[in-house]
Design a protein around this motif. Structure first.
Motif, PDB file in Angstrom:
ATOM      1  N   ALA A   1       0.846  -1.295  -0.226  1.00  0.00           N
ATOM      2  CA  ALA A   1       0.209  -0.093   0.488  1.00  0.00           C
ATOM      3  C   ALA A   1       0.863   1.249  -0.479  1.00  0.00           C
ATOM      4  O   ALA A   1       0.686   2.515  -0.568  1.00  0.00           O
ATOM      5  N   THR A   2       2.138   1.603   0.498  1.00  0.00           N
ATOM      6  CA  THR A   2       2.504   2.225   0.843  1.00  0.00           C
ATOM      7  C   THR A   2       3.409   2.570  -0.780  1.00  0.00           C
ATOM      8  O   THR A   2       3.928   3.696  -1.394  1.00  0.00           O
ATOM      9  N   ALA A   3       3.352   1.305  -1.560  1.00  0.00           N
ATOM     10  CA  ALA A   3       4.662   1.795  -2.830  1.00  0.00           C
ATOM     11  C   ALA A   3       3.419   2.006  -3.716  1.00  0.00           C
ATOM     12  O   ALA A   3       3.887   2.864  -4.343  1.00  0.00           O
ATOM     13  N   VAL A   4       3.036   1.395  -3.645  1.00  0.00           N
ATOM     14  CA  VAL A   4       1.296   2.106  -4.547  1.00  0.00           C
ATOM     15  C   VAL A   4       0.582   4.057  -3.692  1.00  0.00           C
ATOM     16  O   VAL A   4       0.912   4.866  -5.069  1.00  0.00           O
ATOM     17  N   LEU A   5       0.873   4.207  -2.822  1.00  0.00           N
ATOM     18  CA  LEU A   5       0.063   5.123  -2.429  1.00  0.00           C
ATOM     19  C   LEU A   5       1.114   6.546  -3.069  1.00  0.00           C
ATOM     20  O   LEU A   5       0.605   7.483  -3.653  1.00  0.00           O
TER      21      LEU A   5
ATOM     22  N   LEU B   1       2.254  -9.403  -8.647  1.00  0.00           N
ATOM     23  CA  LEU B   1       1.918  -8.750  -9.816  1.00  0.00           C
ATOM     24  C   LEU B   1       1.142  -7.409 -10.469  1.00  0.00           C
ATOM     25  O   LEU B   1       1.680  -6.758 -10.765  1.00  0.00           O
ATOM     26  N   GLU B   2      -0.012  -6.814  -8.471  1.00  0.00           N
ATOM     27  CA  GLU B   2       0.330  -5.562  -8.763  1.00  0.00           C
ATOM     28  C   GLU B   2       1.168  -4.441  -8.967  1.00  0.00           C
ATOM     29  O   GLU B   2       0.911  -3.356  -9.974  1.00  0.00           O
ATOM     30  N   MET B   3       2.128  -4.725  -8.265  1.00  0.00           N
ATOM     31  CA  MET B   3       3.008  -4.030  -7.805  1.00  0.00           C
ATOM     32  C   MET B   3       3.838  -3.841  -9.525  1.00  0.00           C
ATOM     33  O   MET B   3       5.049  -3.269 -10.025  1.00  0.00           O
ATOM     34  N   MET B   4       4.098  -5.011 -10.149  1.00  0.00           N
ATOM     35  CA  MET B   4       4.854  -5.191 -11.528  1.00  0.00           C
ATOM     36  C   MET B   4       4.213  -4.092 -12.252  1.00  0.00           C
ATOM     37  O   MET B   4       4.959  -3.277 -13.538  1.00  0.00           O
ATOM     38  N   LEU B   5       2.804  -4.095 -12.266  1.00  0.00           N
ATOM     39  CA  LEU B   5       1.595  -2.656 -13.414  1.00  0.00           C
ATOM     40  C   LEU B   5       1.882  -1.579 -12.456  1.00  0.00           C
ATOM     41  O   LEU B   5       1.947  -1.324 -14.214  1.00  0.00           O
ATOM     42  N   SER B   6       2.445  -1.326 -11.461  1.00  0.00           N
ATOM     43  CA  SER B   6       2.122  -0.118 -11.377  1.00  0.00           C
ATOM     44  C   SER B   6       3.688   0.259 -11.831  1.00  0.00           C
ATOM     45  O   SER B   6       3.266   1.839 -12.284  1.00  0.00           O
ATOM     46  N   GLY B   7       4.157  -0.807 -11.692  1.00  0.00           N
ATOM     47  CA  GLY B   7       6.150  -0.339 -13.032  1.00  0.00           C
ATOM     48  C   GLY B   7       5.740   0.541 -13.950  1.00  0.00           C
ATOM     49  O   GLY B   7       6.371   1.079 -14.378  1.00  0.00           O
ATOM     50  N   VAL B   8       4.889  -0.476 -14.460  1.00  0.00           N
ATOM     51  CA  VAL B   8       4.768  -0.505 -16.257  1.00  0.00           C
ATOM     52  C   VAL B   8       4.194   0.440 -16.544  1.00  0.00           C
ATOM     53  O   VAL B   8       3.675   1.816 -16.934  1.00  0.00           O
ATOM     54  N   SER B   9       2.982   1.580 -15.230  1.00  0.00           N
ATOM     55  CA  SER B   9       2.129   2.476 -15.051  1.00  0.00           C
ATOM     56  C   SER B   9       2.780   3.961 -15.412  1.00  0.00           C
ATOM     57  O   SER B   9       2.648   4.755 -15.928  1.00  0.00           O
ATOM     58  N   ILE B  10       4.002   3.655 -14.504  1.00  0.00           N
ATOM     59  CA  ILE B  10       5.144   4.664 -14.328  1.00  0.00           C
ATOM     60  C   ILE B  10       5.597   4.681 -15.507  1.00  0.00           C
ATOM     61  O   ILE B  10       6.099   6.238 -15.751  1.00  0.00           O
ATOM     62  N   ASN B  11       6.024   3.978 -15.805  1.00  0.00           N
ATOM     63  CA  ASN B  11       7.116   4.009 -17.358  1.00  0.00           C
ATOM     64  C   ASN B  11       5.399   5.009 -18.654  1.00  0.00           C
ATOM     65  O   ASN B  11       6.146   6.195 -19.157  1.00  0.00           O
ATOM     66  N   LEU B  12       4.883   4.412 -18.618  1.00  0.00           N
ATOM     67  CA  LEU B  12       3.665   5.149 -19.755  1.00  0.00           C
ATOM     68  C   LEU B  12       3.095   6.584 -19.493  1.00  0.00           C
ATOM     69  O   LEU B  12       3.781   7.817 -20.115  1.00  0.00           O
ATOM     70  N   ILE B  13       3.420   6.477 -17.938  1.00  0.00           N
ATOM     71  CA  ILE B  13       2.817   8.163 -17.196  1.00  0.00           C
ATOM     72  C   ILE B  13       3.975   9.186 -17.788  1.00  0.00           C
ATOM     73  O   ILE B  13       4.361  10.205 -18.016  1.00  0.00           O
ATOM     74  N   ALA B  14       5.580   8.449 -17.414  1.00  0.00           N
ATOM     75  CA  ALA B  14       6.784   9.688 -17.864  1.00  0.00           C
ATOM     76  C   ALA B  14       6.506   9.362 -19.102  1.00  0.00           C
ATOM     77  O   ALA B  14       7.168  10.790 -19.399  1.00  0.00           O
TER      78      ALA B  14
ATOM     79  N   LEU C   1      11.448  -5.610  -8.552  1.00  0.00           N
ATOM     80  CA  LEU C   1      10.509  -5.683  -7.251  1.00  0.00           C
ATOM     81  C   LEU C   1       9.211  -6.819  -7.188  1.00  0.00           C
ATOM     82  O   LEU C   1       9.930  -7.688  -6.456  1.00  0.00           O
ATOM     83  N   GLY C   2       8.639  -5.974  -7.467  1.00  0.00           N
ATOM     84  CA  GLY C   2       7.008  -7.035  -8.341  1.00  0.00           C
ATOM     85  C   GLY C   2       7.738  -8.336  -8.788  1.00  0.00           C
ATOM     86  O   GLY C   2       6.726  -9.805  -8.045  1.00  0.00           O
ATOM     87  N   MET C   3       8.515  -8.275  -9.695  1.00  0.00           N
ATOM     88  CA  MET C   3       8.828  -9.852 -10.308  1.00  0.00           C
ATOM     89  C   MET C   3       9.838 -11.210  -9.458  1.00  0.00           C
ATOM     90  O   MET C   3       9.562 -11.697  -9.047  1.00  0.00           O
TER      91      MET C   3
END
Lengths: 292, 163
Positions: free
Chosen positions: A128-132, B37-50, B19-21
């Protein structure tokens, strides 16, 4: 030395305050983008390997150490801290970048604690911390709607649901599968190699084009400055009223792009959501044999 | 804002992805694997937004919204799957489903890290006195209790694991 750093920081702060306050509303003029600051820290050099290697070693030591010895855990934490300190050396020195980097640091800390924590609930809190903090980064990149949606979907729905499931499968003591991981040493090595590759690709010379305009998206481009518009976008620009041409980076502009240029994608996403809902309902249903 | 910040964000997106992987590869609990898996997806969205910021258009943001949609679908389905899998075997361990893999695949090596309780301190019972079965009470009371204490200490099981 300290006073020098403070002086530099204040100087930067004064120089970049206007930028900072408008970062969420207005994007900078594209002309200034091409005149980017001289690249000092951005190019790949071998020292960038050091934080990655330190981080991987720290992770391996901790994963090896939680079950074996306290010294290994301690040295793992020290190695990860060293990785963080080294990584700070590669960040550019402006206010915006400092804010971004602190969000990045908090997110990374959350991710690392997610990896290292044994208790599933602590791991979920680290996630949750990471996502926020990721949402904070998205916010600073003028992606307001995406940031809010991410916050609602991930930090709201996902975390609540998964905490609920964790409580549902409640255990007072740690389970064997929380303690025995699948080969953390090999996974850490793979991760270090992948991160090195990503860093090398991204920080290489001319890794990505500085500014590109996709000529197939006329509606989105109509809001761009004249020199960035394609012919078709120019046509739309002439047709539309000034109020309909929105500043890129605003939520209204995103909505317009979604429902003009990307309409099919939106419809497909809606279909996927519907199918997923039906699938989840079908999966969660108890079959008659299980009742008996 | 400039190339350097974009680069930094791309590196950070890669970091979240890695980290997610690593979490996905090492974790054995179904729920935590899903969170990785969700953390991997959020890494991808950071790339897209950048990249969206970098190129000054909405393509990246639109793609990030699509990623978000898929992540929500994935969450719903994964939750239903986890609940039904938990109902079957009453465990969240992914290894419980190893028999679904092909028979040609060699048996996976056990984790290199094994749980050992060397570091943990188990409570040791203080010798409470005489064995009630050994009546009558012997004359050399203290010596016998000491002997019993030694026997109890010798019997203390080594390397007991609690699953």
């Amino acid at each position: 030395m300290n006073s020098l750093i403070t002086y530099m920081a204040m100087n930067r702060l004064a120089a970049s305050l206007p930028d900072f306050f408008f970062v969420a509303q207005v994007l900078p003029d594209p002309k200034t983008i091409s005149a980017a600051q001289p690249t000092v820290v951005g190019t790949w050099n071998l020292w960038m390997l050091a934080p990655i290697v330190f981080g991987a070693i720290g992770y391996m030591l901790i994963q090896h150490g939680v079950v074996k010895s306290k010294p290994a855990t301690g040295s793992g934490i020290i190695a990860i801290l060293a990785a963080v300190i080294l990584a700070i050396g590669f960040t550019p020195n402006t206010l915006e970048s400092w804010m971004l980097m602190s969000f990045c640091a908090v997110a990374t800390a959350g991710g690392v604690s997610f990896l290292v924590a044994r208790e599933p609930v602590y791991a979920a809190l680290g996630f949750a911390t990471a996502v926020l903090s990721t949402c904070g980064i998205l916010f600073m990149q003028s992606a307001l709607f995406v940031a809010a949606a991410t916050m609602i979907v991930y930090a709201g729905a996902t975390i609540i649901i998964f905490l609920f499931v964790l409580m549902f499968a409640q255990h007072t003591d740690l389970r064997a599968y929380d303690i025995q991981l699948t080969n953390p040493l090999l996974a850490g090595a793979i991760g270090a190699v992948l991160l090195t590759t990503i860093t090398m690709c991204v920080t290489g010379e001319k890794a990505f084009a500085s500014n590109q305009v996709d000529a197939t998206r006329p509606y989105s481009q109509a809001s761009l400055p004249a020199e960035l518009r394609s012919e078709k976008a120019e046509e739309f620009y002439q047709k539309t009223t000034p109020s309909a041409r929105l500043v890129p980076g605003t939520t209204a502009g995103l909505g317009r792009a979604l429902y003009t240029d990307y309409l099919i994608a939106v419809e497909l996403a809606g279909t996927v959501l519907l199918v997923a809902t039906i699938g989840a309902l079908a999966l969660a249903q108890r079959t008659t044999e299980e009742h008996a | 804002m400039n190339d350097i910040l974009t680069q930094n964000l791309l590196v950070f997106g890669g970091l979240l992805f890695v980290l997610g992987m690593v979490g996905f590869l090492t974790r054995r609990s179904l729920i935590l694997m899903f969170l990785s898996l969700e953390m991997m997806l959020s890494g991808v969205s950071i790339n897209l937004i950048a990249f969206s910021r970098h190129h000054q258009n909405f393509q990246g943001q639109v793609l990030a919204i699509m990623v978000l949609t898929i992540a929500a679908c994935e969450a719903a389905i994964a939750l239903a799957l986890v609940v039904s899998l938990f109902r079957r075997k009453a465990t969240l361990d992914i290894k419980a489903w190893d028999d679904l893999s092909e028979t040609i695949v060699p048996k996976e090596l056990e984790a290199s890290v094994s749980m050992e309780h060397d570091e943990q301190e188990f409570p040791k019972l203080t010798p409470s006195g005489l064995d009630p079965m050994e009546l009558p009470v012997p004359a050399n009371f203290d010596a016998v209790t000491g002997e019993i204490a030694e026997r109890i200490n010798a019997r203390t099981p080594e390397g007991v694991t609690h699953a």
